[in-house]
Design a protein around this motif. Structure first.
Motif, PDB file in Angstrom:
ATOM      1  N   TYR A 181       0.836  -1.206   0.000  1.00 44.04           N
ATOM      2  CA  TYR A 181       0.000   0.000   0.000  1.00 44.04           C
ATOM      3  C   TYR A 181       0.868   1.252   0.000  1.00 44.04           C
ATOM      4  O   TYR A 181       0.570   2.235  -0.702  1.00 44.04           O
ATOM      5  CB  TYR A 181      -0.925  -0.002   1.224  1.00 44.04           C
ATOM      6  CG  TYR A 181      -2.120  -0.900   1.087  1.00 44.04           C
ATOM      7  CD1 TYR A 181      -3.225  -0.526   0.318  1.00 44.04           C
ATOM      8  CD2 TYR A 181      -2.165  -2.132   1.715  1.00 44.04           C
ATOM      9  CE1 TYR A 181      -4.329  -1.350   0.194  1.00 44.04           C
ATOM     10  CE2 TYR A 181      -3.260  -2.975   1.599  1.00 44.04           C
ATOM     11  CZ  TYR A 181      -4.339  -2.576   0.832  1.00 44.04           C
ATOM     12  OH  TYR A 181      -5.436  -3.405   0.698  1.00 44.04           O
ATOM     13  N   ALA A 182       1.941   1.242   0.779  1.00 49.91           N
ATOM     14  CA  ALA A 182       2.843   2.396   0.826  1.00 49.91           C
ATOM     15  C   ALA A 182       3.534   2.596  -0.511  1.00 49.91           C
ATOM     16  O   ALA A 182       3.710   3.734  -0.970  1.00 49.91           O
ATOM     17  CB  ALA A 182       3.872   2.194   1.938  1.00 49.91           C
ATOM     18  N   ILE A 183       3.934   1.519  -1.157  1.00 47.62           N
ATOM     19  CA  ILE A 183       4.598   1.613  -2.462  1.00 47.62           C
ATOM     20  C   ILE A 183       3.644   2.177  -3.508  1.00 47.62           C
ATOM     21  O   ILE A 183       4.018   3.065  -4.296  1.00 47.62           O
ATOM     22  CB  ILE A 183       5.131   0.227  -2.872  1.00 47.62           C
ATOM     23  CG1 ILE A 183       6.397  -0.103  -2.074  1.00 47.62           C
ATOM     24  CG2 ILE A 183       5.413   0.159  -4.366  1.00 47.62           C
ATOM     25  CD1 ILE A 183       6.936  -1.499  -2.309  1.00 47.62           C
ATOM     26  N   ASN A 184       2.398   1.683  -3.543  1.00 45.64           N
ATOM     27  CA  ASN A 184       1.420   2.200  -4.506  1.00 45.64           C
ATOM     28  C   ASN A 184       1.156   3.687  -4.286  1.00 45.64           C
ATOM     29  O   ASN A 184       1.088   4.474  -5.244  1.00 45.64           O
ATOM     30  CB  ASN A 184       0.115   1.412  -4.401  1.00 45.64           C
ATOM     31  CG  ASN A 184       0.247  -0.011  -4.898  1.00 45.64           C
ATOM     32  OD1 ASN A 184       1.201  -0.348  -5.599  1.00 45.64           O
ATOM     33  ND2 ASN A 184      -0.696  -0.855  -4.545  1.00 45.64           N
ATOM     34  N   ALA A 185       1.011   4.091  -3.019  1.00 44.34           N
ATOM     35  CA  ALA A 185       0.761   5.504  -2.710  1.00 44.34           C
ATOM     36  C   ALA A 185       1.967   6.358  -3.076  1.00 44.34           C
ATOM     37  O   ALA A 185       1.815   7.476  -3.587  1.00 44.34           O
ATOM     38  CB  ALA A 185       0.423   5.666  -1.231  1.00 44.34           C
ATOM     39  N   SER A 186       3.176   5.854  -2.844  1.00 43.79           N
ATOM     40  CA  SER A 186       4.390   6.603  -3.175  1.00 43.79           C
ATOM     41  C   SER A 186       4.507   6.834  -4.669  1.00 43.79           C
ATOM     42  O   SER A 186       4.902   7.910  -5.121  1.00 43.79           O
ATOM     43  CB  SER A 186       5.626   5.854  -2.673  1.00 43.79           C
ATOM     44  OG  SER A 186       5.610   5.726  -1.276  1.00 43.79           O
ATOM     45  N   LEU A 187       4.181   5.796  -5.450  1.00 42.12           N
ATOM     46  CA  LEU A 187       4.265   5.918  -6.904  1.00 42.12           C
ATOM     47  C   LEU A 187       3.284   6.970  -7.414  1.00 42.12           C
ATOM     48  O   LEU A 187       3.641   7.821  -8.246  1.00 42.12           O
ATOM     49  CB  LEU A 187       3.975   4.568  -7.554  1.00 42.12           C
ATOM     50  CG  LEU A 187       4.065   4.515  -9.076  1.00 42.12           C
ATOM     51  CD1 LEU A 187       5.474   4.827  -9.547  1.00 42.12           C
ATOM     52  CD2 LEU A 187       3.620   3.156  -9.597  1.00 42.12           C
ATOM     53  N   VAL A 188       2.042   6.928  -6.911  1.00 45.61           N
ATOM     54  CA  VAL A 188       1.038   7.907  -7.345  1.00 45.61           C
ATOM     55  C   VAL A 188       1.434   9.312  -6.901  1.00 45.61           C
ATOM     56  O   VAL A 188       1.340  10.274  -7.685  1.00 45.61           O
ATOM     57  CB  VAL A 188      -0.351   7.534  -6.787  1.00 45.61           C
ATOM     58  CG1 VAL A 188      -1.373   8.614  -7.119  1.00 45.61           C
ATOM     59  CG2 VAL A 188      -0.805   6.195  -7.354  1.00 45.61           C
ATOM     60  N   LEU A 189       1.895   9.458  -5.662  1.00 49.09           N
ATOM     61  CA  LEU A 189       2.290  10.775  -5.161  1.00 49.09           C
ATOM     62  C   LEU A 189       3.459  11.335  -5.962  1.00 49.09           C
ATOM     63  O   LEU A 189       3.466  12.528  -6.305  1.00 49.09           O
ATOM     64  CB  LEU A 189       2.662  10.673  -3.683  1.00 49.09           C
ATOM     65  CG  LEU A 189       3.154  11.965  -3.017  1.00 49.09           C
ATOM     66  CD1 LEU A 189       2.090  13.061  -3.091  1.00 49.09           C
ATOM     67  CD2 LEU A 189       3.560  11.714  -1.571  1.00 49.09           C
ATOM     68  N   SER A 190       4.425  10.511  -6.290  1.00 54.16           N
ATOM     69  CA  SER A 190       5.570  10.959  -7.088  1.00 54.16           C
ATOM     70  C   SER A 190       5.111  11.441  -8.457  1.00 54.16           C
ATOM     71  O   SER A 190       5.574  12.471  -8.959  1.00 54.16           O
ATOM     72  CB  SER A 190       6.587   9.826  -7.243  1.00 54.16           C
ATOM     73  OG  SER A 190       7.107   9.429  -5.996  1.00 54.16           O
ATOM     74  N   ASN A 191       4.179  10.703  -9.066  1.00 49.54           N
ATOM     75  CA  ASN A 191       3.679  11.085 -10.383  1.00 49.54           C
ATOM     76  C   ASN A 191       2.912  12.400 -10.331  1.00 49.54           C
ATOM     77  O   ASN A 191       3.095  13.283 -11.191  1.00 49.54           O
ATOM     78  CB  ASN A 191       2.783   9.974 -10.932  1.00 49.54           C
ATOM     79  CG  ASN A 191       2.403  10.202 -12.379  1.00 49.54           C
ATOM     80  OD1 ASN A 191       3.203  10.671 -13.183  1.00 49.54           O
ATOM     81  ND2 ASN A 191       1.179   9.865 -12.736  1.00 49.54           N
ATOM     82  N   VAL A 192       2.059  12.558  -9.327  1.00 56.66           N
ATOM     83  CA  VAL A 192       1.298  13.809  -9.187  1.00 56.66           C
ATOM     84  C   VAL A 192       2.243  14.979  -8.928  1.00 56.66           C
ATOM     85  O   VAL A 192       2.067  16.072  -9.481  1.00 56.66           O
ATOM     86  CB  VAL A 192       0.254  13.679  -8.061  1.00 56.66           C
ATOM     87  CG1 VAL A 192      -0.392  15.033  -7.762  1.00 56.66           C
ATOM     88  CG2 VAL A 192      -0.813  12.665  -8.440  1.00 56.66           C
ATOM     89  N   ALA A 193       3.257  14.774  -8.107  1.00 56.99           N
ATOM     90  CA  ALA A 193       4.228  15.833  -7.824  1.00 56.99           C
ATOM     91  C   ALA A 193       4.952  16.261  -9.093  1.00 56.99           C
ATOM     92  O   ALA A 193       5.159  17.463  -9.334  1.00 56.99           O
ATOM     93  CB  ALA A 193       5.230  15.346  -6.782  1.00 56.99           C
ATOM     94  N   LEU A 194       5.327  15.297  -9.935  1.00 58.00           N
ATOM     95  CA  LEU A 194       5.997  15.633 -11.191  1.00 58.00           C
ATOM     96  C   LEU A 194       5.061  16.392 -12.120  1.00 58.00           C
ATOM     97  O   LEU A 194       5.484  17.328 -12.820  1.00 58.00           O
ATOM     98  CB  LEU A 194       6.498  14.351 -11.871  1.00 58.00           C
ATOM     99  CG  LEU A 194       7.649  13.627 -11.159  1.00 58.00           C
ATOM    100  CD1 LEU A 194       7.921  12.284 -11.809  1.00 58.00           C
ATOM    101  CD2 LEU A 194       8.914  14.477 -11.165  1.00 58.00           C
ATOM    102  N   LEU A 195       3.777  16.010 -12.146  1.00 57.66           N
ATOM    103  CA  LEU A 195       2.813  16.722 -12.980  1.00 57.66           C
ATOM    104  C   LEU A 195       2.565  18.139 -12.466  1.00 57.66           C
ATOM    105  O   LEU A 195       2.232  19.035 -13.248  1.00 57.66           O
ATOM    106  CB  LEU A 195       1.498  15.952 -13.028  1.00 57.66           C
ATOM    107  CG  LEU A 195       1.534  14.615 -13.791  1.00 57.66           C
ATOM    108  CD1 LEU A 195       0.247  13.841 -13.571  1.00 57.66           C
ATOM    109  CD2 LEU A 195       1.752  14.854 -15.280  1.00 57.66           C
ATOM    110  N   LYS A 196       2.717  18.330 -11.157  1.00 55.80           N
ATOM    111  CA  LYS A 196       2.591  19.664 -10.572  1.00 55.80           C
ATOM    112  C   LYS A 196       3.906  20.447 -10.678  1.00 55.80           C
ATOM    113  O   LYS A 196       4.054  21.495 -10.052  1.00 55.80           O
ATOM    114  CB  LYS A 196       2.173  19.551  -9.100  1.00 55.80           C
ATOM    115  CG  LYS A 196       0.758  19.026  -8.898  1.00 55.80           C
ATOM    116  CD  LYS A 196      -0.277  20.009  -9.395  1.00 55.80           C
ATOM    117  CE  LYS A 196      -1.685  19.514  -9.127  1.00 55.80           C
ATOM    118  NZ  LYS A 196      -2.710  20.463  -9.623  1.00 55.80           N
TER     119      LYS A 196
END
Length: 448
Positions: free
Chosen positions: A267-282
């Motif tokens: 769960y932590a890995i999935n959340a980290s991947l999504v958060l990293s992607n959103v941060a890059l898009l921002k």
């Protein structure tokens, strides 16, 4: 000839229809002993059955390849998501056939019911779709496809074996990442959260003057531009960019606990991947650190095009370890790798105040230099137990213990807040959206 006979015996299967016909023939023969007037009818019936059987064999075996099958699968599977797969089947016979298909899926799924039945007209093609949901990262080995073909007579089945063995990697949830990516591009991330975020103030980075649309802040109206254009015009501001966002993942035994087939680490890995992607898009920079009793992956924050794939490959290889986290090593790594004030999102799990107190001195030292957000998990099973009514003394005891553990989790949140450390206490299934909401809230309040 010998090869054909061997192939014939290995791939021929008798059906229930043939056994039923044979049973009827045997019964007729038995009755002929008691009813002589039946005469040669049992012999005739048996002869007809043999002829039909031979015709059925001829129909199915007169050509070497009567059907064709192939698995349609993606290059990689997404962990914890429903992945679409399919079996393409084509009938090369000149008559309609009934087929049964077995796809040998990896043993990790523990499924024995991947059996599809369908019918095909002459030279018809079909794609049979099905769904698999992996719950562990790693390599999954698929086997062959076995097709059982039955003619309209239906006395026998011919088996075809198609060598479709392949190994597919299961990566962290990139399907979930793509879903949030589309929402981030269209600025709809705050529409799907557990709560909606109220933006307090705005960034001072001016972007443009644009026409007023419903929902814009009245305080941003540009009166000079409005007077010139004759329409309401507002100043548009953008969030601060190029801020550093680091996901720090604890790989210790505390993250081994399972929930709906996935470990807390997944769960932590999935959340980290999504958060990293959103941060890059921002237009922020995303980094990654994994740690247990020793240091794991360390990826400095960047915004290069291939940076997300680098994070994905690192997360794919991570596994839970069975010792406690070396917090001193983590603090030293943070000081060495992170050179400017950043948002550090620490994914871990605490079950008691004692567990927190062992790590608190190092968390306070990290929070001195960075904005630290500690993310840990709510024990949903204990929560269910605490909410159930107690029927006897044992039930009262269980309910009391469950309430104590649930209360300890709330005390951990207060203890962290007392030292200026932000936290998220989340159920595993809500981890991703809660983390993204908090990241957007922090950016809106310009706290980094």
């Amino acid at each position: 000839m010998k090869k054909f006979i061997s192939l014939f015996y290995r791939n021929l299967f008798l059906t229930n229809r043939l056994f039923a016909a044979l049973t009827c023939s045997v019964v007729l023969f038995l009755f002929s002993f008691f009813f002589p007037w039946l005469g040669f009818i049992p012999t005739l019936a048996f002869g007809v059955l043999v002829i039909l059987f031979l015709i059925d064999v001829l129909l199915l075996y007169r050509i070497a390849n009567g059907v064709f099958a192939k698995r349609h699968a993606p290059e990689r599977l997404s962990n914890s998501d429903n992945n679409d797969l399919g079996v393409y089947i084509e009938n090369w016979y000149s008559f309609s056939v009934s087929v049964g298909i077995i796809d040998e899926i990896p043993f990790q799924f523990q499924k024995r019911d991947i059996w599809f039945k369908t019918s095909l007209k002459p030279h018809e093609k079909k794609l049979i779709n099905y769904v698999l949901r992996p719950t562990r990262r790693g390599e999954y080995e698929f086997g062959d496809i076995r097709v059982y073909v039955k003619s309209p007579l239906g006395f026998i089945r011919r088996r075809y074996n198609f060598e479709q063995a392949e190994t597919l990697p299961v990566y962290p949830s990139f399907l979930q990442m793509r879903k949030y990516e589309l929402m981030a591009i269209s600025n709809r991330l705050t529409d799907i959260g557990i709560k909606k975020i109220r933006r307090i103030g705005h960034s001072m980075e001016f972007e443009q003057v644009k026409n007023y649309v419903q929902g814009d802040d009245y305080r941003t109206i540009n009166w000079k531009a409005t007077a010139r254009q004759g329409n309401l015009m507002v100043n548009s501001y953008t969030d601060e960019k190029s801020q550093h966002i680091y996901c720090v993942i604890d790989k210790s035994r505390a993250m081994k606990m399972p929930f709906e087939g996935l470990s807390l680490l997944d769960y932590a890995i999935n959340a980290s991947l999504v958060l990293s992607n959103v941060a890059l898009l921002k237009e922020d920079k995303a980094g990654l650190i994994t740690v247990s009793e020793k240091l794991g992956a360390v990826i400095p924050a960047e915004r290069r095009p291939a940076h997300l794939n680098k994070i994905l490959e690192a997360l794919y290889k991570e596994k839970t370890r069975y010792l406690e986290t070396n917090m001193e090593l983590l603090f030293a790594t943070v000081r060495r790798v992170i050179k400017q004030r950043s948002l550090v999102v620490f994914f871990t799990n605490y079950e008691s105040l004692n567990a927190l107190n062992r790590q608190l001195p190092f968390l306070k030292r990290i929070a001195k230099y960075h904005l630290l957000l500690v993310v840990f998990f709510e024990n949903t099973e204990l929560k269910k137990l605490s909410e159930q009514p107690a029927a006897d003394v044992e039930g009262i005891y269980i309910k009391t213990i469950a309430e104590k553990f649930a209360y300890d989790k709330k005390l951990i949140v207060k203890e962290l807040a007392k030292h200026g450390i932000q936290s998220i206490l989340s159920a595993p299934q809500n981890l991703t959206i809660n983390t993204i909401n908090r990241y957007l809230e922090i950016k809106a309040k310009q706290k980094i």
